[in-house]
Design an enzyme around this catalytic site. Structure first.
Site, PDB file in Angstrom:
ATOM      1  N   CYS A   1      12.475  -3.182 -16.592  1.00 11.86           N
ATOM      2  CA  CYS A   1      11.414  -2.898 -17.568  1.00 11.86           C
ATOM      3  C   CYS A   1      11.526  -3.807 -18.784  1.00 11.86           C
ATOM      4  CB  CYS A   1      11.471  -1.432 -18.004  1.00 11.86           C
ATOM      5  SG  CYS A   1      10.837  -0.283 -16.758  1.00 11.86           S
TER       6      CYS A   1
ATOM      7  N   ARG B   1     -11.392   5.075   1.825  1.00 16.05           N
ATOM      8  CA  ARG B   1     -10.516   6.175   1.420  1.00 16.05           C
ATOM      9  C   ARG B   1     -11.178   7.532   1.684  1.00 16.05           C
ATOM     10  NH1 ARG B   1      -6.649   3.151   1.508  1.00 16.05           N
ATOM     11  NH2 ARG B   1      -5.167   2.867  -0.199  1.00 16.05           N
TER      12      ARG B   1
ATOM     13  N   CYS C   1      10.397   3.170 -16.892  1.00 15.55           N
ATOM     14  CA  CYS C   1      11.267   3.889 -17.843  1.00 15.55           C
ATOM     15  C   CYS C   1      11.265   3.194 -19.198  1.00 15.55           C
ATOM     16  CB  CYS C   1      12.686   4.013 -17.294  1.00 15.55           C
ATOM     17  SG  CYS C   1      13.620   2.458 -17.332  1.00 15.55           S
TER      18      CYS C   1
ATOM     19  N   ARG D   1      14.400   4.302  -8.478  1.00 17.84           N
ATOM     20  CA  ARG D   1      14.031   3.740  -7.172  1.00 17.84           C
ATOM     21  C   ARG D   1      15.047   4.080  -6.074  1.00 17.84           C
ATOM     22  NH1 ARG D   1      12.748   2.956  -3.014  1.00 17.84           N
ATOM     23  NH2 ARG D   1      11.427   1.369  -2.019  1.00 17.84           N
TER      24      ARG D   1
ATOM     25  N   HIS E   1       0.894   9.705  -1.901  1.00 17.99           N
ATOM     26  CA  HIS E   1       1.303   9.042  -3.145  1.00 17.99           C
ATOM     27  C   HIS E   1       0.105   8.562  -3.945  1.00 17.99           C
ATOM     28  CE1 HIS E   1       0.745   5.905  -0.182  1.00 17.99           C
ATOM     29  NE2 HIS E   1       0.552   5.055  -1.177  1.00 17.99           N
ATOM     30  N   GLU E   2      -1.112   8.941  -3.520  1.00 19.91           N
ATOM     31  CA  GLU E   2      -2.312   8.504  -4.241  1.00 19.91           C
ATOM     32  C   GLU E   2      -3.016   9.786  -4.695  1.00 19.91           C
ATOM     33  OE1 GLU E   2      -4.474   4.683  -2.809  1.00 19.91           O
ATOM     34  OE2 GLU E   2      -5.813   6.307  -2.248  1.00 19.91           O
TER      35      GLU E   2
ATOM     36  N   CYS F   1      10.804  -1.011 -11.575  1.00 21.46           N
ATOM     37  CA  CYS F   1      11.673  -0.299 -12.524  1.00 21.46           C
ATOM     38  C   CYS F   1      12.878   0.207 -11.749  1.00 21.46           C
ATOM     39  CB  CYS F   1      10.888   0.865 -13.135  1.00 21.46           C
ATOM     40  SG  CYS F   1      11.886   2.074 -14.035  1.00 21.46           S
TER      41      CYS F   1
ATOM     42  N   CYS G   1      -3.529   6.876   1.880  1.00 24.10           N
ATOM     43  CA  CYS G   1      -3.388   5.421   1.880  1.00 24.10           C
ATOM     44  C   CYS G   1      -2.849   4.997   3.246  1.00 24.10           C
ATOM     45  CB  CYS G   1      -2.426   5.025   0.763  1.00 24.10           C
ATOM     46  SG  CYS G   1      -1.919   3.294   0.775  1.00 24.10           S
ATOM     47  N   HIS G   2      -3.092   3.751   3.601  1.00 25.45           N
ATOM     48  CA  HIS G   2      -2.578   3.218   4.869  1.00 25.45           C
ATOM     49  C   HIS G   2      -1.049   3.386   4.942  1.00 25.45           C
ATOM     50  CE1 HIS G   2      -3.154   0.463   8.333  1.00 25.45           C
ATOM     51  NE2 HIS G   2      -1.853   0.316   8.145  1.00 25.45           N
ATOM     52  N   THR G   3      -0.385   3.336   3.791  1.00 24.86           N
ATOM     53  CA  THR G   3       1.084   3.449   3.779  1.00 24.86           C
ATOM     54  C   THR G   3       1.557   4.836   4.214  1.00 24.86           C
ATOM     55  OG1 THR G   3       1.111   1.794   2.026  1.00 24.86           O
ATOM     56  CG2 THR G   3       3.147   3.023   2.361  1.00 24.86           C
TER      57      THR G   3
ATOM     58  N   CYS H   1      15.247   0.068 -18.637  1.00 22.81           N
ATOM     59  CA  CYS H   1      16.146  -0.558 -17.657  1.00 22.81           C
ATOM     60  C   CYS H   1      15.997  -2.086 -17.727  1.00 22.81           C
ATOM     61  CB  CYS H   1      15.854  -0.040 -16.238  1.00 22.81           C
ATOM     62  SG  CYS H   1      14.333  -0.692 -15.530  1.00 22.81           S
TER      63      CYS H   1
ATOM     64  N   CYS I   1      -2.835   4.195  -6.242  1.00 18.46           N
ATOM     65  CA  CYS I   1      -2.294   3.153  -5.358  1.00 18.46           C
ATOM     66  C   CYS I   1      -3.315   2.054  -5.052  1.00 18.46           C
ATOM     67  CB  CYS I   1      -1.730   3.733  -4.060  1.00 18.46           C
ATOM     68  SG  CYS I   1      -0.983   2.434  -3.049  1.00 18.46           S
TER      69      CYS I   1
HETATM   70  P1  NAD Z   1      -6.566  -0.541   5.610  1.00 18.63           P
HETATM   71  O1  NAD Z   1      -6.055  -0.141   6.950  1.00 18.63           O
HETATM   72  O2  NAD Z   1      -7.637   0.299   5.017  1.00 18.63           O
HETATM   73  O3  NAD Z   1      -7.108  -2.031   5.681  1.00 18.63           O
HETATM   74  C1  NAD Z   1      -6.520  -3.032   6.463  1.00 18.63           C
HETATM   75  C2  NAD Z   1      -7.619  -3.996   6.910  1.00 18.63           C
HETATM   76  O4  NAD Z   1      -6.978  -5.083   7.590  1.00 18.63           O
HETATM   77  C3  NAD Z   1      -8.632  -3.391   7.878  1.00 18.63           C
HETATM   78  O5  NAD Z   1      -9.951  -3.676   7.457  1.00 18.63           O
HETATM   79  C4  NAD Z   1      -8.325  -4.091   9.203  1.00 18.63           C
HETATM   80  O6  NAD Z   1      -9.461  -4.270  10.026  1.00 18.63           O
HETATM   81  C5  NAD Z   1      -7.765  -5.418   8.722  1.00 18.63           C
HETATM   82  N1  NAD Z   1      -6.895  -6.103   9.681  1.00 18.63           N
HETATM   83  C6  NAD Z   1      -5.970  -5.543  10.508  1.00 18.63           C
HETATM   84  N2  NAD Z   1      -5.367  -6.514  11.244  1.00 18.63           N
HETATM   85  C7  NAD Z   1      -5.918  -7.695  10.861  1.00 18.63           C
HETATM   86  C8  NAD Z   1      -5.724  -9.038  11.249  1.00 18.63           C
HETATM   87  N3  NAD Z   1      -4.848  -9.366  12.193  1.00 18.63           N
HETATM   88  N4  NAD Z   1      -6.448  -9.987  10.639  1.00 18.63           N
HETATM   89  C9  NAD Z   1      -7.357  -9.669   9.683  1.00 18.63           C
HETATM   90  N5  NAD Z   1      -7.600  -8.392   9.283  1.00 18.63           N
HETATM   91  C10 NAD Z   1      -6.888  -7.431   9.863  1.00 18.63           C
HETATM   92  O7  NAD Z   1      -5.300  -0.600   4.652  1.00 18.63           O
HETATM   93  P2  NAD Z   1      -5.167  -0.570   3.051  1.00 18.63           P
HETATM   94  O8  NAD Z   1      -5.018   0.840   2.591  1.00 18.63           O
HETATM   95  O9  NAD Z   1      -6.178  -1.455   2.435  1.00 18.63           O
HETATM   96  O10 NAD Z   1      -3.698  -1.231   2.930  1.00 18.63           O
HETATM   97  C11 NAD Z   1      -3.492  -2.574   3.334  1.00 18.63           C
HETATM   98  C12 NAD Z   1      -2.013  -2.891   3.409  1.00 18.63           C
HETATM   99  O11 NAD Z   1      -1.427  -2.874   2.113  1.00 18.63           O
HETATM  100  C13 NAD Z   1      -1.182  -1.896   4.234  1.00 18.63           C
HETATM  101  O12 NAD Z   1      -0.178  -2.610   4.906  1.00 18.63           O
HETATM  102  C14 NAD Z   1      -0.564  -1.002   3.162  1.00 18.63           C
HETATM  103  O13 NAD Z   1       0.591  -0.365   3.642  1.00 18.63           O
HETATM  104  C15 NAD Z   1      -0.289  -2.015   2.088  1.00 18.63           C
HETATM  105  N6  NAD Z   1      -0.170  -1.543   0.707  1.00 18.63           N
HETATM  106  C16 NAD Z   1       0.725  -2.191  -0.080  1.00 18.63           C
HETATM  107  C17 NAD Z   1       0.832  -1.859  -1.418  1.00 18.63           C
HETATM  108  C18 NAD Z   1       1.776  -2.595  -2.309  1.00 18.63           C
HETATM  109  O14 NAD Z   1       1.984  -2.170  -3.446  1.00 18.63           O
HETATM  110  N7  NAD Z   1       2.346  -3.697  -1.895  1.00 18.63           N
HETATM  111  C19 NAD Z   1       0.034  -0.827  -1.933  1.00 18.63           C
HETATM  112  C20 NAD Z   1      -0.878  -0.209  -1.101  1.00 18.63           C
HETATM  113  C21 NAD Z   1      -0.977  -0.562   0.225  1.00 18.63           C
HETATM  114  N1  AHE Z   2       9.591   1.523   2.589  1.00 21.28           N
HETATM  115  C1  AHE Z   2       9.184   0.208   3.030  1.00 21.28           C
HETATM  116  C2  AHE Z   2       8.573  -0.598   1.915  1.00 21.28           C
HETATM  117  C3  AHE Z   2       7.311   0.002   1.459  1.00 21.28           C
HETATM  118  C4  AHE Z   2       6.676  -0.823   0.372  1.00 21.28           C
HETATM  119  O1  AHE Z   2       6.807  -2.051   0.310  1.00 21.28           O
HETATM  120  N2  AHE Z   2       5.958  -0.145  -0.476  1.00 21.28           N
HETATM  121  C5  AHE Z   2       5.160  -0.792  -1.511  1.00 21.28           C
HETATM  122  C6  AHE Z   2       4.112   0.189  -1.923  1.00 21.28           C
HETATM  123  S1  AHE Z   2       3.067   0.659  -0.593  1.00 21.28           S
HETATM  124  C7  AHE Z   2       1.982   1.687  -1.355  1.00 21.28           C
HETATM  125  O2  AHE Z   2       1.020   2.030  -0.499  1.00 21.28           O
HETATM  126  C8  AHE Z   2       5.966  -1.092  -2.774  1.00 21.28           C
HETATM  127  O3  AHE Z   2       5.518  -0.957  -3.880  1.00 21.28           O
HETATM  128  N3  AHE Z   2       7.154  -1.536  -2.611  1.00 21.28           N
HETATM  129  C9  AHE Z   2       8.069  -1.745  -3.682  1.00 21.28           C
HETATM  130  C10 AHE Z   2       9.043  -0.603  -3.761  1.00 21.28           C
HETATM  131  O4  AHE Z   2       9.860  -0.586  -4.678  1.00 21.28           O
HETATM  132  O5  AHE Z   2       8.964   0.269  -2.889  1.00 21.28           O
HETATM  133  C11 AHE Z   2      10.349  -0.561   3.600  1.00 21.28           C
HETATM  134  O6  AHE Z   2      10.109  -1.632   4.164  1.00 21.28           O
HETATM  135  O7  AHE Z   2      11.485  -0.077   3.495  1.00 21.28           O
HETATM  136 ZN    ZN Z   3      -0.541   3.331  -1.058  1.00 21.57          ZN
END
Ligand code: NAD
Ligand code: AHE
Ligand code: ZN
Length: 410
Positions: free
Chosen positions: A136, A405, A130, A148, A100-101, A144, A78-80, A133, A208
């Site tokens: 939950c 992916r 869980c 964490r 994590h995926e 949860c 994943c990008h993360t 908590c 994820c």
């Molecule tokens: P990815 O890198 O595959 O996709 C990101 C896309 O954004 C790409 O297509 C890229 O060209 C585009 N992009 C980059 N800069 C841009 C801009 N300025 N304007 C428009 N488009 C732009 O990433 P992904 O795996 O799809 O993840 C996306 C984001 O979500 C990451 O930041 C990741 O860490 C986050 N994420 C968050 C959660 C969550 O639970 N909140 C879960 C998974 C991933």
């Molecule tokens: N560690 C980072 C925060 C990372 C973050 O926000 N993670 C997302 C999932 S990314 C999956 O690809 C998330 O779910 N956050 C909620 C949580 O509890 O982590 C930071 O900024 O410290």
């Molecule tokens: Zn992820």
């Protein structure tokens, strides 16, 4: 590595006994069981930020009370994972086992584990559930509180690690999952058993990216028929938002991405429009463009980039009075969001979504079913398959412009 779990041993035991096999063969088989013993296996260790992962044979200790040891079959990147490896994650710890995926099979369980058993096919969950908590029980969130705090410190709930590298050095866990190891140990609240017939190579993506984007559309935002939606970033997360919005009957789904290569795939997932914000007419901003296209702004926007300037544009492109912007992207340590408070005073709502608002243990089964009934696209996100030994090449794939992916196989 050829291993036998206790179910396999029981089956062998029955067959051997029926066929009158000498007792010493059974004793030998028992000795081969890994239950209760450390396992030496393949893993990719991240020793420091911005450096290639090191393929090593690590030791994975047996699960303690309320822990589960899983043989990972598939894991995606994943990008993360790349973000934490870059050193920009405020919670990033090294040396660690990222990932994590993933999806795999339960090898053994610690004392008190009742929710999964040896042989179950499972998906590790970075958002635990869980059930007891404050979070939950609130019915208001999928977050949860049970594990964490220790998860963010890279250790199991008892404060220790189950991983050691070949030199005996302790390794940090990551996001409570660490799927870049052939065997991993997770808390029992951080794993869900799934239908045994679901292909692990595909459903690992539900750990994820796909779940996050799809859930953000159908749960966090709860997009309704006829709504207008803009999604910034057409990665796996953004395209999963698109498929969620499309499944709800959104009237317009606009993808905003700086990479023109993403247009075709965006339309395949249900986008009605594609805009490259670097190619607007002179003086026009992406907010101007979106507001003009949608008679005043969107009902919902989603940031799937992690860029705080994009997050601001996504908020400001929302319709006055009711538009909602959902932040999904993860921003670098130290970055902050800003806008004029007037944007919120005049009715726009800024919110966020983790794992799409999905409760992993209660709701994963439904997502798997949707996938099996072809209501949820998952296979379509796999742009490369590689053996686990090519994990560093898998990280390079992330930057090739067409990657959604890469799925690795042990
Ligand atoms: P990815 O890198 O595959 O996709 C990101 C896309 O954004 C790409 O297509 C890229 O060209 C585009 N992009 C980059 N800069 C841009 C801009 N300025 N304007 C428009 N488009 C732009 O990433 P992904 O795996 O799809 O993840 C996306 C984001 O979500 C990451 O930041 C990741 O860490 C986050 N994420 C968050 C959660 C969550 O639970 N909140 C879960 C998974 C991933
Ligand atoms: N560690 C980072 C925060 C990372 C973050 O926000 N993670 C997302 C999932 S990314 C999956 O690809 C998330 O779910 N956050 C909620 C949580 O509890 O982590 C930071 O900024 O410290
Ligand atoms: Zn992820």
């Amino acid at each position: 590595m050829r291993l036998f779990n206790s179910t396999t041993i029981r089956l062998f035991h029955r067959t051997f006994t029926q066929n009158i096999v000498p007792p010493n063969a059974i004793t030998k088989l028992h000795k081969m069981s890994t239950v209760g013993k450390p396992i030496n296996c393949k893993a990719a260790v991240s020793y420091k930020p911005n450096a290639p992962l090191v393929l090593d044979t690590i030791t994975v200790d047996p699960p303690k009370s309320h822990e589960v040891r899983i043989k990972i079959i598939n894991t995606a990147i994943c990008h993360t994972d790349a973000y934490t490896l870059s050193g920009k994650d405020a919670e990033g710890l090294f040396p660690c086992v990222l990932g994590h995926e993933g999806a795999g099979i339960v090898e053994s369980v610690g004392e008190g584990v009742t929710s999964v058993k040896v042989g179950d096919h499972v998906i590790p969950l970075y958002t635990a559930e869980c059930g007891v908590c404050k979070f939950c029980k609130s019915g208001k969130t999928n977050l949860c509180g049970s594990v964490r705090a220790t998860q963010g410190k890279g250790v199991m709930p008892d404060g220790t690690s189950r991983f050691h590298d070949s030199k005996g050095q302790s390794l940090y866990h990551f996001m409570g999952c660490s799927t870049f190891s052939e065997y991993t140990v997770v808390a029992d609240v951080s794993v869900v058993a799934i239908d045994q017939t679901a292909p692990l190579e595909s459903v690992c993506l539900l750990g994820c990216g796909v779940t996050t984007g799809y859930g953000a559309a159908i749960k966090t935002a709860n997009v309704q028929k006829g709504d207008t939606v803009a999604v910034f970033g057409a990665g796996t997360v953004g395209l999963s938002v698109v498929q969620g919005a499309h499944s709800r009957g959104a009237s317009r789904i606009i993808i905003v991405d700086i990479n023109d290569n993403k247009e075709t795939v965006s339309r395949e997932f249900g986008a009605t429009d594609f805009i490259n914000p670097t190619k607007l007419s002179e003086g026009q901003t992406i907010v101007d463009k979106l507001v003009e296209m949608t008679d005043g702004g969107l009902d919902f926007t989603f940031d799937c980039t992690g860029n705080v300037d994009v997050m601001r544009s996504a908020l400001e492109a929302c319709h006055k009075g009711w538009g909602q912007s959902v932040i999904i992207g993860v921003a670098d340590a130290g970055k902050e969001i800003s806008t004029r408070p007037f944007q919120l005073v005049t009715g726009r709502v800024w919110k966020g979504s983790a794992f799409g608002g999905i409760k992993g243990r209660s709701e994963m089964g439904g997502l798997i079913k949707d996938y099996q009934e072809k209501k949820l696209k998952v296979d379509e996100f796999i742009t490369a398959r590689r053996p686990f030994s090519e994990i560093n090449e898998g990280f390079e794939d992330l930057h090739n412009g067409t990657c959604l992916r890469t799925v690795l196989k042990f």
